[in-house]
Write a protein that holds these residues in place. Structure first.
Motif, short mmCIF file in Angstrom:
data_model
loop_
_atom_site.label_atom_id
_atom_site.label_comp_id
_atom_site.label_asym_id
_atom_site.label_seq_id
_atom_site.Cartn_x
_atom_site.Cartn_y
_atom_site.Cartn_z
N ASP A 300 32.10 33.80 24.55
CA ASP A 300 33.12 33.23 25.43
C ASP A 300 34.41 34.05 25.39
O ASP A 300 35.07 34.23 26.42
N GLU A 301 34.75 34.55 24.23
CA GLU A 301 35.96 35.36 24.10
C GLU A 301 35.83 36.68 24.86
O GLU A 301 36.76 37.13 25.53
N ALA A 302 34.65 37.29 24.79
CA ALA A 302 34.41 38.53 25.53
C ALA A 302 34.49 38.27 27.03
O ALA A 302 35.07 39.07 27.78
N MET A 303 33.94 37.16 27.50
CA MET A 303 34.02 36.81 28.91
C MET A 303 35.46 36.59 29.35
O MET A 303 35.89 37.04 30.42
N THR A 304 36.25 35.91 28.51
CA THR A 304 37.65 35.65 28.84
C THR A 304 38.43 36.95 28.98
O THR A 304 39.21 37.13 29.93
N LYS A 305 38.22 37.88 28.07
CA LYS A 305 38.90 39.17 28.16
C LYS A 305 38.46 39.93 29.41
O LYS A 305 39.25 40.62 30.06
N GLY A 306 37.18 39.80 29.76
CA GLY A 306 36.69 40.43 30.98
C GLY A 306 37.37 39.88 32.21
O GLY A 306 37.75 40.62 33.12
N PHE A 307 37.57 38.56 32.24
CA PHE A 307 38.27 37.95 33.38
C PHE A 307 39.71 38.43 33.46
O PHE A 307 40.24 38.67 34.56
N ASN A 308 40.37 38.60 32.31
CA ASN A 308 41.76 39.08 32.31
C ASN A 308 41.83 40.50 32.87
O ASN A 308 42.73 40.83 33.65
N THR A 309 40.91 41.33 32.47
CA THR A 309 40.87 42.71 32.97
C THR A 309 40.61 42.74 34.47
O THR A 309 41.22 43.50 35.22
N MET A 310 39.71 41.89 34.90
CA MET A 310 39.30 41.85 36.30
C MET A 310 40.46 41.56 37.24
O MET A 310 40.56 42.13 38.33
N GLY A 311 41.37 40.66 36.84
CA GLY A 311 42.44 40.24 37.73
C GLY A 311 43.31 41.39 38.19
O GLY A 311 43.60 41.54 39.39
N GLN A 312 43.73 42.24 37.26
CA GLN A 312 44.59 43.37 37.61
C GLN A 312 43.85 44.36 38.51
O GLN A 312 44.41 44.85 39.49
N ILE A 313 42.60 44.61 38.19
CA ILE A 313 41.82 45.56 38.98
C ILE A 313 41.66 45.07 40.42
O ILE A 313 41.82 45.82 41.38
N LEU A 314 41.33 43.79 40.57
CA LEU A 314 41.11 43.25 41.91
C LEU A 314 42.39 43.28 42.75
O LEU A 314 42.35 43.60 43.94
N LEU A 315 43.54 42.97 42.14
CA LEU A 315 44.78 42.93 42.90
C LEU A 315 45.16 44.32 43.40
O LEU A 315 45.47 44.51 44.59
N ILE A 316 45.12 45.32 42.52
CA ILE A 316 45.50 46.66 42.92
C ILE A 316 44.51 47.22 43.94
O ILE A 316 44.89 47.84 44.94
N THR A 317 43.23 46.96 43.72
CA THR A 317 42.22 47.44 44.66
C THR A 317 42.41 46.82 46.04
O THR A 317 42.34 47.50 47.07
N GLY A 318 42.66 45.52 46.07
CA GLY A 318 42.85 44.83 47.34
C GLY A 318 44.05 45.33 48.12
O GLY A 318 43.98 45.53 49.33
N VAL A 319 45.16 45.56 47.42
CA VAL A 319 46.36 46.04 48.10
C VAL A 319 46.17 47.49 48.57
O VAL A 319 46.71 47.90 49.59
N GLY A 320 45.38 48.26 47.81
CA GLY A 320 45.03 49.60 48.29
C GLY A 320 44.27 49.52 49.60
O GLY A 320 44.46 50.34 50.51
N GLY A 321 43.41 48.50 49.75
CA GLY A 321 42.71 48.30 51.01
C GLY A 321 43.65 47.90 52.14
O GLY A 321 43.40 48.22 53.30
N SER A 322 44.76 47.26 51.80
CA SER A 322 45.75 46.88 52.82
C SER A 322 46.34 48.10 53.49
O SER A 322 46.51 48.15 54.72
N LEU A 323 46.69 49.11 52.69
CA LEU A 323 47.25 50.34 53.26
C LEU A 323 46.25 51.01 54.18
O LEU A 323 46.58 51.47 55.28
N GLY A 324 44.99 51.05 53.75
CA GLY A 324 43.95 51.65 54.59
C GLY A 324 43.77 50.91 55.91
O GLY A 324 43.57 51.52 56.96
N GLU A 325 43.89 49.59 55.88
CA GLU A 325 43.74 48.79 57.09
C GLU A 325 44.90 49.02 58.06
O GLU A 325 44.70 49.10 59.28
N VAL A 326 46.12 49.16 57.52
CA VAL A 326 47.26 49.44 58.38
C VAL A 326 47.08 50.79 59.08
O VAL A 326 47.33 50.94 60.28
N ILE A 327 46.61 51.79 58.34
CA ILE A 327 46.35 53.10 58.93
C ILE A 327 45.29 52.99 60.03
O ILE A 327 45.43 53.56 61.11
N SER A 328 44.24 52.22 59.74
CA SER A 328 43.17 52.07 60.73
C SER A 328 43.64 51.34 61.99
O SER A 328 43.07 51.52 63.07
#
Length: 453
Positions: A300-328
């Protein structure tokens, strides 16, 4: 003017992050807002593009990232990746590892979507990095870049490769044969040149590496859990069994891709080969193995740490997609297409350079390798018969150009930065520079091939 505004937006994002030390999420949104307003999209359309871009990227890769990160966290907790690194180092030696990793990713795994490859390969690269010395992470990050993305544009069934072959009516067998040769040579030469640069000070760990707190805590937790298991005599699963959560999804996805390419795919095969389902199967397997080999609290502790890591990655990745969409959303793609025209009877080398240049400029502007490759193929396709060059050569040149300098307007860039634990400056070196290097390295190889076919 749209080309100028796009250039300013991309330069501003890089400058805000590297020079002013502004958080990447804020910098990307600022760049997206500027481009949308400066290009005449208007307030409402700009915000809509930012939201749509975030949502579309999450729909495309959100679950892939989430499942992949959790698999990595659980494998770390069982010491699987650490033991694999020891095995590879013993079998190959530290100096051969970057070449072996890059070559395998290029030739064996192009059927796997590039984001999935990155999610699954990044933990291995981070685990192996200390064995290669102070610059190990920089070296393996560059090798990982070359391996994943060179295969994507040159080797069937990489999505970029298949798209180019389909649009230019190049037989897949022909594309596979020549692409495999060009891809393998390109990736090995690129890793060699990059390794020399790293050895002479190109990589600076103090400035180019900076893992997120969540990523560092996850790895520290995994190390502590592995040490505790060894001290308590608790039996960890055999290495092959522990790696099945990675191997099984790869086999499932590859089987689905091969079935689709060979024409015997069914709805069941497509379901089994779907990357999201395949990674979910891998996650289930990793979770069960962890439950059996570790106690419940540690799993459970390993899963919790995985969720914490995931949040930052998803946010930055998603906003990177925002710039690409504006260009498109702007008319940049049409403007770039109008800038080029093919001349009848041009020498083969000129045709190769023209195809490469169109794809390279499109990639720099749009931020998507596949979109750049598809668009360049659409621009060149109507005049292909006038170029005087073998179609497969033009296709390979487009692939090389579409690879050029993947940078901040791509969501892959931000996934790479966070998953590898490097700074924006480090990602510009290990990803942007390496893709530019591989793109340029491929050009003389393609020109040489044109002389013999």
């Amino acid at each position: 003017m749209i080309v100028l505004h796009a250039t300013i937006a991309i330069a501003a994002v890089v400058g805000l992050i590297i020079i002013l030390k502004i958080d990447p999420v804020i910098s990307l949104v600022v760049g997206s807002l500027y481009l949308g307003l400066a290009s005449g999209l208007g307030l409402e359309s700009t915000i809509t593009a930012i939201i749509d871009g975030f949502g579309s990227i999450m729909a495309e890769v959100g679950l892939l990232i989430g499942f992949g990160v959790l698999i990595g966290a659980l494998l770390y907790s069982m010491g699987a990746l650490q033991r694999l690194v020891v095995l590879l180092i013993r079998a190959l030696g530290p100096r051969r590892l970057p070449y072996a990793m890059a070559a395998a990713l290029t030739t064996v795994f192009p059927s796997i979507y590039v984001d999935v490859q990155l999610v699954l390969a990044a933990p291995l690269a981070r685990s192996a990095a200390p064995e290669l010395g102070r610059n190990g992470l920089g070296l393996l990050a560059g090798a990982l870049t070359a391996g994943i993305l060179v295969g994507y544009v040159f080797v069937v069934p990489g999505l970029g490769t298949v798209s180019i072959a389909g649009l230019l009516d190049i037989p897949l067998a022909t594309m596979l044969g020549y692409g495999l040769v060009i891809g393998t040579l390109t990736v090995l030469i690129t890793v060699l040149l990059y390794s020399v640069l790293v050895r002479f000070g190109f990589w600076n760990p103090d400035k180019d590496e900076h893992a997120s707190e969540a990523l560092l805590e996850e790895e520290a937790l995994a190390a502590d859990m592995t040490d505790a298991d060894e001290e308590s005599g608790r039996r960890l699963p055999p290495l092959f069994l522990a790696l099945l959560p990675v191997i099984v999804p790869l086999v499932m996805i590859a089987f689905g891709a091969i079935a689709d390419a060979a024409g015997f795919s069914t709805s069941l095969i497509a379901f089994i080969g779907n990357p999201v389902f395949a990674l979910f199967v891998g996650l289930l397997g990793a979770y069960v193995l962890a439950k059996v080999s570790l106690d419940r609290d540690r799993t459970d502790e390993a899963m919790t740490k995985g969720f914490n890591t995931m949040g930052q990655i998803l946010l930055i990745t998603g906003v990177g997609g925002s710039l690409g969409e504006v260009i498109s959303s702007t008319d940049l793609q049409d403007v770039l297409g109008d800038l080029f025209s093919a001349e009848a009877g041009a020498p083969i080398i000129v045709s190769i350079l023209l195809a490469w240049l169109i794809a390279a400029v499109l990639h720099l502007a749009i931020g998507s390798i596949s979109v750049a490759a598809i668009t360049a193929s659409g621009i060149i396709g109507p005049v292909l018969g006038q170029l005087g060059a073998p179609v497969v050569i033009i296709g390979l040149a487009i692939g090389a150009g579409a690879l050029f300098a993947l940078q901040v307007n791509s969501n892959f860039f931000w996934m790479f930065q966070t998953l590898l634990g490097v700074t924006t400056r480090g990602a510009l070196k290990a990803l942007t520079f390496v893709t530019a290097l591989a793109s340029v390295v491929a050009l003389p190889l393609i020109a040489g091939l044109s002389l013999v076919i």
